[in-house]
Write a protein that holds these residues in place. Structure first.
Motif, PDB file in Angstrom:
ATOM      1  N   HIS A  26     -15.573 -27.856   0.358  1.00  0.00           N
ATOM      2  CA  HIS A  26     -15.111 -27.754   1.733  1.00  0.00           C
ATOM      3  C   HIS A  26     -13.644 -27.317   1.775  1.00  0.00           C
ATOM      4  O   HIS A  26     -12.855 -27.657   0.904  1.00  0.00           O
ATOM      5  CB  HIS A  26     -15.255 -29.095   2.446  1.00  0.00           C
ATOM      6  CG  HIS A  26     -16.675 -29.552   2.571  1.00  0.00           C
ATOM      7  ND1 HIS A  26     -17.649 -28.821   3.207  1.00  0.00           N
ATOM      8  CD2 HIS A  26     -17.292 -30.675   2.124  1.00  0.00           C
ATOM      9  CE1 HIS A  26     -18.792 -29.465   3.168  1.00  0.00           C
ATOM     10  NE2 HIS A  26     -18.605 -30.599   2.509  1.00  0.00           N
ATOM     11  N   GLU A  81     -14.974 -22.677   1.306  1.00  0.00           N
ATOM     12  CA  GLU A  81     -15.816 -22.177   2.391  1.00  0.00           C
ATOM     13  C   GLU A  81     -15.143 -21.053   3.171  1.00  0.00           C
ATOM     14  O   GLU A  81     -15.610 -20.688   4.246  1.00  0.00           O
ATOM     15  CB  GLU A  81     -16.200 -23.311   3.342  1.00  0.00           C
ATOM     16  CG  GLU A  81     -15.040 -24.006   4.031  1.00  0.00           C
ATOM     17  CD  GLU A  81     -15.506 -25.090   4.999  1.00  0.00           C
ATOM     18  OE1 GLU A  81     -16.177 -24.742   5.981  1.00  0.00           O
ATOM     19  OE2 GLU A  81     -15.198 -26.264   4.767  1.00  0.00           O
ATOM     20  N   ASP A  82     -14.083 -20.486   2.624  1.00  0.00           N
ATOM     21  CA  ASP A  82     -13.328 -19.466   3.358  1.00  0.00           C
ATOM     22  C   ASP A  82     -13.587 -18.054   2.862  1.00  0.00           C
ATOM     23  O   ASP A  82     -12.854 -17.121   3.202  1.00  0.00           O
ATOM     24  CB  ASP A  82     -11.829 -19.769   3.284  1.00  0.00           C
ATOM     25  CG  ASP A  82     -11.303 -19.795   1.852  1.00  0.00           C
ATOM     26  OD1 ASP A  82     -12.110 -19.646   0.910  1.00  0.00           O
ATOM     27  OD2 ASP A  82     -10.081 -19.971   1.684  1.00  0.00           O
ATOM     28  N   GLY A  83     -14.626 -17.856   2.057  1.00  0.00           N
ATOM     29  CA  GLY A  83     -14.971 -16.521   1.572  1.00  0.00           C
ATOM     30  C   GLY A  83     -14.446 -16.202   0.193  1.00  0.00           C
ATOM     31  O   GLY A  83     -14.912 -15.242  -0.430  1.00  0.00           O
ATOM     32  N   GLN A 111     -17.152 -17.235  -2.304  1.00  0.00           N
ATOM     33  CA  GLN A 111     -18.285 -16.356  -2.048  1.00  0.00           C
ATOM     34  C   GLN A 111     -18.035 -14.953  -2.599  1.00  0.00           C
ATOM     35  O   GLN A 111     -18.939 -14.319  -3.153  1.00  0.00           O
ATOM     36  CB  GLN A 111     -18.575 -16.300  -0.545  1.00  0.00           C
ATOM     37  CG  GLN A 111     -19.145 -17.582   0.028  1.00  0.00           C
ATOM     38  CD  GLN A 111     -18.124 -18.706   0.195  1.00  0.00           C
ATOM     39  OE1 GLN A 111     -16.903 -18.468   0.145  1.00  0.00           O
ATOM     40  NE2 GLN A 111     -18.587 -19.916   0.411  1.00  0.00           N
ATOM     41  N   GLY A 156     -25.821 -20.341   1.393  1.00  0.00           N
ATOM     42  CA  GLY A 156     -24.914 -20.313   2.530  1.00  0.00           C
ATOM     43  C   GLY A 156     -24.404 -18.942   2.909  1.00  0.00           C
ATOM     44  O   GLY A 156     -24.903 -17.907   2.457  1.00  0.00           O
ATOM     45  N   ASN A 157     -23.386 -18.959   3.743  1.00  0.00           N
ATOM     46  CA  ASN A 157     -22.863 -17.755   4.355  1.00  0.00           C
ATOM     47  C   ASN A 157     -22.128 -16.873   3.355  1.00  0.00           C
ATOM     48  O   ASN A 157     -21.588 -17.350   2.360  1.00  0.00           O
ATOM     49  CB  ASN A 157     -21.920 -18.140   5.498  1.00  0.00           C
ATOM     50  CG  ASN A 157     -22.670 -18.712   6.673  1.00  0.00           C
ATOM     51  OD1 ASN A 157     -23.204 -17.978   7.495  1.00  0.00           O
ATOM     52  ND2 ASN A 157     -22.742 -20.035   6.761  1.00  0.00           N
ATOM     53  N   SER A 187     -18.047 -16.472   6.140  1.00  0.00           N
ATOM     54  CA  SER A 187     -17.269 -17.612   5.646  1.00  0.00           C
ATOM     55  C   SER A 187     -15.803 -17.469   6.005  1.00  0.00           C
ATOM     56  O   SER A 187     -15.164 -18.424   6.475  1.00  0.00           O
ATOM     57  CB  SER A 187     -17.434 -17.747   4.127  1.00  0.00           C
ATOM     58  OG  SER A 187     -18.773 -17.995   3.774  1.00  0.00           O
ATOM     59  N   MET A 201     -14.199 -19.757   8.951  1.00  0.00           N
ATOM     60  CA  MET A 201     -13.219 -20.758   8.539  1.00  0.00           C
ATOM     61  C   MET A 201     -11.921 -20.626   9.339  1.00  0.00           C
ATOM     62  O   MET A 201     -11.260 -21.627   9.656  1.00  0.00           O
ATOM     63  CB  MET A 201     -12.922 -20.596   7.047  1.00  0.00           C
ATOM     64  CG  MET A 201     -11.931 -21.597   6.496  1.00  0.00           C
ATOM     65  SD  MET A 201     -12.630 -23.251   6.407  1.00  0.00           S
ATOM     66  CE  MET A 201     -11.204 -24.151   5.829  1.00  0.00           C
ATOM     67  N   MET A 247     -25.374 -23.056   9.458  1.00  0.00           N
ATOM     68  CA  MET A 247     -24.149 -23.124  10.262  1.00  0.00           C
ATOM     69  C   MET A 247     -24.308 -24.263  11.253  1.00  0.00           C
ATOM     70  O   MET A 247     -25.404 -24.528  11.733  1.00  0.00           O
ATOM     71  CB  MET A 247     -23.914 -21.806  11.004  1.00  0.00           C
ATOM     72  CG  MET A 247     -22.557 -21.678  11.679  1.00  0.00           C
ATOM     73  SD  MET A 247     -22.335 -20.023  12.448  1.00  0.00           S
ATOM     74  CE  MET A 247     -22.328 -18.961  10.990  1.00  0.00           C
ATOM     75  N   THR A 298     -19.227 -23.127   8.864  1.00  0.00           N
ATOM     76  CA  THR A 298     -20.129 -22.350   8.020  1.00  0.00           C
ATOM     77  C   THR A 298     -20.550 -23.093   6.755  1.00  0.00           C
ATOM     78  O   THR A 298     -21.451 -22.641   6.053  1.00  0.00           O
ATOM     79  CB  THR A 298     -19.483 -21.014   7.617  1.00  0.00           C
ATOM     80  OG1 THR A 298     -18.252 -21.265   6.924  1.00  0.00           O
ATOM     81  CG2 THR A 298     -19.207 -20.155   8.837  1.00  0.00           C
ATOM     82  N   LEU A 299     -19.919 -24.228   6.464  1.00  0.00           N
ATOM     83  CA  LEU A 299     -20.344 -25.076   5.352  1.00  0.00           C
ATOM     84  C   LEU A 299     -20.227 -26.530   5.798  1.00  0.00           C
ATOM     85  O   LEU A 299     -19.327 -27.260   5.386  1.00  0.00           O
ATOM     86  CB  LEU A 299     -19.500 -24.817   4.100  1.00  0.00           C
ATOM     87  CG  LEU A 299     -19.937 -25.560   2.824  1.00  0.00           C
ATOM     88  CD1 LEU A 299     -21.375 -25.241   2.472  1.00  0.00           C
ATOM     89  CD2 LEU A 299     -19.014 -25.215   1.661  1.00  0.00           C
TER      90      LEU A 299
END
Length: 359
Positions: free
Chosen positions: A96, A101-103, A106, A118-119, A124, A128, A290, A309-310
């Motif tokens: 988190h 979770e901010d990309g 990812q 997830g996204n 993300s 975020m 989401m 998104t998370l």
């Protein structure tokens, strides 16, 4: 053949301990007949530790703070993915906050060509960042609370003007929020100028951008979205509360939260809320999951608060409670669906990368 699920948790953000609570719930509910579960712990200083397969459930979050074995870089931990068929691996990120979770995580997994729950990068990153979310939702025509946003540079340069603007256009009470933080970290409710100035200084401890929002009298109602191209929306839920907003301690430490599922909404209001939630999910190009939060006023006006998104999977978390309500699915089945959606999106991306889309 069982799928290898690598649960990534911890991290360097202030939400480190929340991540551990989510990881504990996820790991203990993954079906061991279908999955081989491996912990990947990111310590508060950024070091990575990979653990052995978890064949049994864990007792508490302290057992997730891996201390045995050699500390490693993320490259050392991820190297094993290149020694086997990567189609049989999936990452379940529950980091988190920033760098989770901010990309950023990812993007790394996209470059490694590894499926993950997830996204994606765009959803993300934009989801975020509360300010970017607001701008995207404005374009989508989704009602939001009046707000203003500014950077630390702008604050240092013209604090008096910004304070005056907030007082005249937003008014009191208002909320100060770091742009890129969750779990109510750094968020304050302000009743006057003195509180506002102190809250702005506090919020800038967590981010270089902040938003200041007008308070909307009403209930906060949440829904959960599950899916990729054909997302579904859960029933609505709300927390019964006495205070104006949930602090970090209220959410995760007090143990006195009471969920009301379904929320007290008539069918017409829920229908509008559901439409807006799915619209927000699609506006961000969401994938997998989401949580979308709204304010519902006494006159049944619906105003978007924020998206997550998370969302958390702790014992107090609304997201899994909404999607398991009424026996529609168990917690373990929810995790199965999320992993299935991750593999579905991964296969779809591989088709595009191989230049065979539409074939």
């Amino acid at each position: 053949m069982r799928t290898n699920v690598y649960v990534m948790y911890g991290g360097q953000s202030p939400e480190h301990d929340v991540s551990l609570k989510t990881a504990l719930a996820v790991m203990n509910r993954l079906d061991r007949d279908r999955y081989r579960v491996y912990p990947i712990y990111v310590e508060p200083d950024g070091a990575w530790r990979g653990g052995n397969e978890l064949a049994e459930c864990l007792d508490d979050v302290e057992s997730l703070r891996l201390s045995s074995g050699e500390r490693s870089s993320m490259g050392g931990i991820l190297k094993q993915w290149y020694q086997e068929d990567r189609s049989n691996h999936v990452v379940f990120p529950v980091l988190h906050g920033p760098n989770g979770e901010d990309g950023t995580l990812q993007g790394m997994l996209e470059m490694l060509n590894i499926p993950y729950v997830g996204n994606g990068v765009l959803a993300s990153a934009a989801g975020m960042d509360k300010i970017m979310t607001k701008r995207i939702m404005e374009q989508a025509g989704i009602p939001q609370t009046p707000y203003t946003a500014f950077t630390l540079y702008e604050w240092n340069k013209e604090a008096d003007r910004l304070i005056h603007t907030i007082g005249s256009s937003i008014g009191y009470p208002c909320y100060v929020k770091p742009a890129n933080m969750g779990s109510s970290v750094g968020i304050s409710r302000c009743g006057d100028r003195e509180e506002l100035e102190a809250s702005i200084r506090e919020a800038f401890r967590y981010d270089r951008k902040i938003a200041v929002e007008k308070e909307i009298p009403g209930r906060e109602v949440q829904v959960a979205i599950l899916g990729n191209d054909e997302p579904v929306c859960s029933v609505a839920g709300e927390f019964e509360r006495e205070r104006h907003f949930f602090s970090y301690e209220r959410k995760y430490s007090s143990g006195v939260l009471t969920k009301r599922i379904p929320a007290r909404l008539d069918d017409e209001v829920y229908g509008r809320l559901r439409t807006m939630a799915l619209q927000a999910f699609r506006a961000l190009d969401g994938a997998g999951l989401m949580r979308v939060d709204f304010f519902v006023t006494d006159s049944n006006e619906i105003i978007l608060n924020e998206v997550n998104t998370l969302p958390g999977f702790t014992e107090n978390s609304m997201f899994p409670a909404l999607l398991t309500y009424g026996g529609r699915r168990t917690f373990a089945q929810l995790l199965d669906e999320l992993i299935g959606l991750a593999l579905e999106r991964y296969r779809e991306k591989r088709v595009w990368r191989d230049g065979r889309a539409g074939a």
